[in-house]
Design a protein around this motif. Structure first.
Motif, PDB file in Angstrom:
ATOM      1  N   LEU A 286      32.015  27.422  36.275  1.00  0.00           N
ATOM      2  CA  LEU A 286      32.797  28.614  36.633  1.00  0.00           C
ATOM      3  C   LEU A 286      33.310  28.578  38.067  1.00  0.00           C
ATOM      4  N   TYR A 287      32.750  27.672  38.900  1.00  0.00           N
ATOM      5  CA  TYR A 287      33.115  27.695  40.322  1.00  0.00           C
ATOM      6  C   TYR A 287      34.613  27.560  40.549  1.00  0.00           C
ATOM      7  N   ARG A 288      35.240  26.699  39.759  1.00  0.00           N
ATOM      8  CA  ARG A 288      36.669  26.443  39.986  1.00  0.00           C
ATOM      9  C   ARG A 288      37.559  27.439  39.247  1.00  0.00           C
ATOM     10  N   ARG A 289      36.944  28.336  38.505  1.00  0.00           N
ATOM     11  CA  ARG A 289      37.748  29.321  37.761  1.00  0.00           C
ATOM     12  C   ARG A 289      38.034  30.540  38.643  1.00  0.00           C
ATOM     13  N   ASP A 290      38.958  31.397  38.170  1.00  0.00           N
ATOM     14  CA  ASP A 290      39.312  32.559  38.984  1.00  0.00           C
ATOM     15  C   ASP A 290      38.202  33.620  38.920  1.00  0.00           C
TER      16      ASP A 290
ATOM     17  N   LEU B  49      44.251  49.794  33.069  1.00  0.00           N
ATOM     18  CA  LEU B  49      43.663  48.799  33.965  1.00  0.00           C
ATOM     19  C   LEU B  49      44.458  47.494  33.909  1.00  0.00           C
ATOM     20  N   ASN B  50      45.002  47.200  32.719  1.00  0.00           N
ATOM     21  CA  ASN B  50      45.799  45.979  32.577  1.00  0.00           C
ATOM     22  C   ASN B  50      47.045  46.037  33.460  1.00  0.00           C
ATOM     23  N   LEU B  51      47.640  47.224  33.565  1.00  0.00           N
ATOM     24  CA  LEU B  51      48.789  47.373  34.465  1.00  0.00           C
ATOM     25  C   LEU B  51      48.385  47.006  35.892  1.00  0.00           C
ATOM     26  N   LEU B  52      47.230  47.514  36.307  1.00  0.00           N
ATOM     27  CA  LEU B  52      46.754  47.282  37.665  1.00  0.00           C
ATOM     28  C   LEU B  52      46.396  45.811  37.872  1.00  0.00           C
ATOM     29  N   LEU B  53      45.668  45.281  36.899  1.00  0.00           N
ATOM     30  CA  LEU B  53      45.058  43.962  37.043  1.00  0.00           C
ATOM     31  C   LEU B  53      46.002  42.840  36.605  1.00  0.00           C
ATOM     32  N   GLY B  54      46.526  42.983  35.399  1.00  0.00           N
ATOM     33  CA  GLY B  54      47.307  41.892  34.844  1.00  0.00           C
ATOM     34  C   GLY B  54      48.716  41.831  35.405  1.00  0.00           C
ATOM     35  N   TYR B  55      49.315  42.996  35.655  1.00  0.00           N
ATOM     36  CA  TYR B  55      50.699  43.003  36.092  1.00  0.00           C
ATOM     37  C   TYR B  55      50.818  43.046  37.608  1.00  0.00           C
ATOM     38  N   ALA B  56      49.902  43.783  38.278  1.00  0.00           N
ATOM     39  CA  ALA B  56      50.018  43.919  39.728  1.00  0.00           C
ATOM     40  C   ALA B  56      48.966  43.113  40.485  1.00  0.00           C
ATOM     41  N   GLY B  57      48.036  42.473  39.753  1.00  0.00           N
ATOM     42  CA  GLY B  57      47.093  41.569  40.401  1.00  0.00           C
ATOM     43  C   GLY B  57      46.017  42.227  41.238  1.00  0.00           C
ATOM     44  N   MET B  58      45.728  43.505  40.999  1.00  0.00           N
ATOM     45  CA  MET B  58      44.670  44.170  41.757  1.00  0.00           C
ATOM     46  C   MET B  58      43.431  44.288  40.882  1.00  0.00           C
ATOM     47  N   VAL B  59      42.355  43.599  41.271  1.00  0.00           N
ATOM     48  CA  VAL B  59      41.132  43.625  40.478  1.00  0.00           C
ATOM     49  C   VAL B  59      40.266  44.785  40.957  1.00  0.00           C
TER      50      VAL B  59
ATOM     51  N   ILE C  99      41.907  56.904  47.441  1.00  0.00           N
ATOM     52  CA  ILE C  99      41.156  55.658  47.245  1.00  0.00           C
ATOM     53  C   ILE C  99      42.098  54.457  47.363  1.00  0.00           C
ATOM     54  N   GLY C 100      43.291  54.581  46.748  1.00  0.00           N
ATOM     55  CA  GLY C 100      44.247  53.476  46.815  1.00  0.00           C
ATOM     56  C   GLY C 100      44.696  53.207  48.237  1.00  0.00           C
ATOM     57  N   ALA C 101      45.021  54.271  48.975  1.00  0.00           N
ATOM     58  CA  ALA C 101      45.541  54.082  50.328  1.00  0.00           C
ATOM     59  C   ALA C 101      44.527  53.374  51.218  1.00  0.00           C
ATOM     60  N   ILE C 102      43.244  53.674  51.025  1.00  0.00           N
ATOM     61  CA  ILE C 102      42.221  53.010  51.850  1.00  0.00           C
ATOM     62  C   ILE C 102      41.920  51.609  51.317  1.00  0.00           C
ATOM     63  N   SER C 103      41.765  51.506  50.000  1.00  0.00           N
ATOM     64  CA  SER C 103      41.372  50.216  49.424  1.00  0.00           C
ATOM     65  C   SER C 103      42.439  49.144  49.621  1.00  0.00           C
ATOM     66  N   LEU C 104      43.696  49.546  49.578  1.00  0.00           N
ATOM     67  CA  LEU C 104      44.770  48.555  49.633  1.00  0.00           C
ATOM     68  C   LEU C 104      44.925  47.921  51.009  1.00  0.00           C
ATOM     69  N   ARG C 105      44.133  48.394  51.967  1.00  0.00           N
ATOM     70  CA  ARG C 105      44.107  47.697  53.258  1.00  0.00           C
ATOM     71  C   ARG C 105      43.355  46.387  53.160  1.00  0.00           C
ATOM     72  N   THR C 106      42.591  46.211  52.077  1.00  0.00           N
ATOM     73  CA  THR C 106      41.800  44.988  51.930  1.00  0.00           C
ATOM     74  C   THR C 106      42.357  44.138  50.791  1.00  0.00           C
TER      75      THR C 106
ATOM     76  N   GLY D 148      41.525  40.787  47.768  1.00  0.00           N
ATOM     77  CA  GLY D 148      40.613  39.903  47.038  1.00  0.00           C
ATOM     78  C   GLY D 148      39.257  40.530  46.766  1.00  0.00           C
ATOM     79  N   VAL D 149      38.219  39.772  47.124  1.00  0.00           N
ATOM     80  CA  VAL D 149      36.860  40.222  46.845  1.00  0.00           C
ATOM     81  C   VAL D 149      36.571  41.547  47.533  1.00  0.00           C
ATOM     82  N   TYR D 150      37.117  41.715  48.740  1.00  0.00           N
ATOM     83  CA  TYR D 150      36.864  42.959  49.466  1.00  0.00           C
ATOM     84  C   TYR D 150      37.494  44.150  48.746  1.00  0.00           C
ATOM     85  N   PHE D 151      38.642  43.930  48.104  1.00  0.00           N
ATOM     86  CA  PHE D 151      39.259  45.008  47.313  1.00  0.00           C
ATOM     87  C   PHE D 151      38.365  45.372  46.125  1.00  0.00           C
ATOM     88  N   ILE D 152      37.825  44.350  45.468  1.00  0.00           N
ATOM     89  CA  ILE D 152      36.915  44.595  44.346  1.00  0.00           C
ATOM     90  C   ILE D 152      35.761  45.470  44.813  1.00  0.00           C
TER      91      ILE D 152
END
Lengths: 306, 310
Positions: A88-92, B47-57, B101-108, B110-114
């Motif tokens: 899984l390391y190389r996966r997203d 959630l798919n709109l957020l995650l799949g289309y806009a890339g925010m996890v 929540i969005g306005a604050i979270s979107l300052r970060t 990747g993992v920090y956004f999660i």
């Protein structure tokens, strides 16, 4: 509000923080070196607690059971790392979230099948009562043991990571995995060992906390999030950050639960204070994390080079 | 009409006819399962709109679903049954929460956004726990009777099912329109390369915030429907494992694919239903199925039938 009371709360905060550190240390290395989100980290803590609770009556000794649980959890975790997590390391991150969430479901039910829903584990005889401390404080002996073990392990881990060659490899991996591979570090093997060590620390925390909390299925999910909070506050991949973050979270959480209640009681009508107190106390840690991230998006002690 | 359109049309006809088909077959019990799937599909699609289309996890999406449920639950327990009041309260409460929540979270990133979305969800989880007047940690039981225009109300299983179906169809239709629109292109450009999107002049922060709020509101509608179906809402609806389940639905079905949220919700809930009637350790087997999907169906279930990149 007396000095004794404050001392007691400070010790409680230290105890909670040190246990969080044991969990966060493994989490932050996996996160930092392998860029891997492991939601199943809390399951290792649960496994350690259940193994200790299962072994204690069989072996007749808490400490032997603790040792056995540590060895078994670490061994199981290393097998898991070699067979599944490695791929899984190389996966997203999304694949990692899905896979480790699936692991939570599997491990929870596996533990339930083997050990049942919950299991008692009490502190060793002689350590289950209070001891007298200076300033007239009577403090549970078991919590002092937890603090002692936690401090010893934190010191050992600090020496290991900051002063030894293995530690240098881990730190190199956290700041640039590809470069450290190029410099000849065998990252995959190093990582299996590190993962086992992280699992061992989880098992220690699980077994030590078992007499205070309940050993039950699902305990991993509840502790996981505070551990993640510690990692993020400290800076992903940073052991020192994890220690600072863990102590901060431990103290803020404990003081929030006790002091905040008292302060509110003096300023607000009692029924308001008893309603708002617990709510504010539970969110104090998350407010702390959000504030740290807004102020320093990389955490308090970020790993250099990331 | 293309074959895909014919299939969609037939599926829709079958979905509308389902309550009567179930009644004719004597399987009324499955109507509430079907409603549950539709509602979960609305939440997963948001959630798919957020995650799949806009890339925010986001690992805190269940908070908006739960917030929507609490809006409905609190109003019902106070005796407010008018639809417009429920919708107005939903837009205000969930909209403001998502905006902040969005306005604050979107300052970060990747993992920090999660993690920060998770942190806010946990705050709302504990807030719900402290609502002593509305059940506290035991949750709030209500008698659903939201009045719809024309005299119908959501107490009736068939009505609720049809409303949920209408909401889901509207969501999918809107998502399909959005994906093809200039806005959809802009959002997907940001997902794939934010720096470049910014360089060509897209106001990325504003776009992301707008998507975050819309997604939160739709999740809130799912929560509103859910409290009317279950007659119950508890803090557990906001727990992080619920957010995890929503993520799992989207990834399982196929993130960034129009049918991903629906496929994931339907498959996961049907799997749970099927396995839990066979064994008390159903979660164990669900876990293995999810692992198999991660290892062998990298694009999710929708990806099995569709070789295109989203």
């Amino acid at each position: 509000m007396t000095g004794t009371f404050l001392l007691e709360q400070a010790l409680n905060g230290l105890q909670y923080g040190l246990m969080l550190f044991l969990l966060a240390a493994g989490l932050t290395i996996v996160f930092g070196v392998m860029d891997m989100i492991n939601l199943a980290h809390g399951s290792l803590y649960m496994a350690g607690a259940f193994l200790a609770a299962w072994l204690a009556p069989l072996l007749g000794s808490f400490w032997l059971a603790l040792g056995g649980a540590v060895v078994l959890t670490a061994a199981g975790a290393m097998v898991l790392e070699r067979t599944l997590l490695r791929s899984l390391y190389r996966r997203d991150h999304l694949s990692q979230v899905l896979a480790t969430f699936a692991l939570i479901l599997i491990l929870n039910d596996a533990v339930r099948m083997v050990f049942g829903n919950d299991r008692p584990l009490s502190a060793p005889a002689g350590l289950d009562g209070p001891v007298a401390l200076p300033f007239g404080l009577h403090y549970p002996a078991w919590r002092l043991v937890i603090i002692g073990v936690g401090l010893a392990l934190a010191a050992a881990l600090y020496v290991l990571v900051q002063k030894t060659r293995v530690g240098a490899w881990v730190r190199a991996g956290a700041s640039d995995r590809d470069m450290s591979t190029a410099m000849g570090v065998n990252v995959p093997s190093l990582f299996t060992a590190v993962f086992g060590l992280g699992a061992a620390l989880c098992a220690v925390a699980g077994a030590l906390l078992a007499p205070l909390l309940a050993v039950q299925v699902g305990m991993g999910e509840n502790i996981l999030i505070p551990a993640f909070v510690v990692v993020v506050i400290g800076g992903i991949g940073s052991i020192r950050g994890a220690l600072v973050g863990a102590l901060l979270v431990g103290v803020v959480d404990t003081l929030g639960r006790t002091l905040l209640q008292q302060v509110l009681r003096e300023g607000l009508p009692p029924q308001w204070a008893s309603a708002a107190g617990p709510a504010l106390a539970s969110v104090a840690v998350y407010v702390l994390m959000a504030a740290v991230l807004v102020w320093r998006p990389q955490g308090l002690l970020p790993v250099r080079g990331r | 009409m293309t074959p895909a359109r014919v299939a969609t049309f037939l599926l829709l006809v079958a979905a509308v006819a389902l309550p009567w088909l179930l009644r004719a077959a004597g399987w009324d019990f499955y109507l509430s399962l079907a409603s549950r799937i539709l509602i979960a599909a609305v939440a997963a699609t948001s959630l798919n709109l957020l995650l799949g289309y806009a890339g925010m996890v986001s690992l805190g999406h269940a908070a908006f679903v739960g917030l929507g449920s609490y809006v409905g639950g609190v109003l019902l327990s106070e005796g407010q049954q008018a639809l417009w009041a429920h919708l107005l309260a939903l837009v205000v409460v969930v909209g403001v929460a998502a905006l902040v929540i969005g306005a604050i979270s979107l300052r970060t990133r990747g993992v920090y956004f999660i993690m920060i979305t998770l942190a806010f969800a946990q705050m709302l989880f504990y807030l719900a726990n402290s609502l002593k007047g509305y059940g506290g940690d035991e949750g709030l039981r209500v008698r659903p009777r939201v009045l719809l225009p024309g005299g119908a109300d959501l107490r009736d299983g068939t009505t609720l099912y049809l409303v949920a179906l209408a909401v889901l169809v509207a969501c999918v239709w809107a998502l399909a329109r959005f994906a093809r629109s200039r806005a959809g292109l802009a959002v997907r450009a940001m997902r794939d390369d934010e720096l470049r999107a910014e360089a060509v002049g897209l106001p990325t922060f504003r776009w992301k915030l707008a998507v975050f709020v819309v997604s939160g509101l739709v999740a809130g509608v799912a929560g509103l429907l859910s409290v009317n179906l279950q007659g119950y809402v508890s803090p557990n609806n906001l727990h992080w494992t619920q957010s995890g389940t929503l993520l799992v639905m989207v990834i399982l079905g196929g993130a960034g694919r129009l049918w991903g949220g629906i496929a994931g919700a339907a498959v996961l809930l049907l799997l749970e239903e099927l396995l839990s009637s066979q064994t008390q350790y159903w979660a164990f087997w669900v876990g293995w199925v999810l692992l198999a999907v991660v290892l062998f169906a990298r694009q999710g279930l929708a990806g099995l039938f569709d070789r295109r990149r989203p």
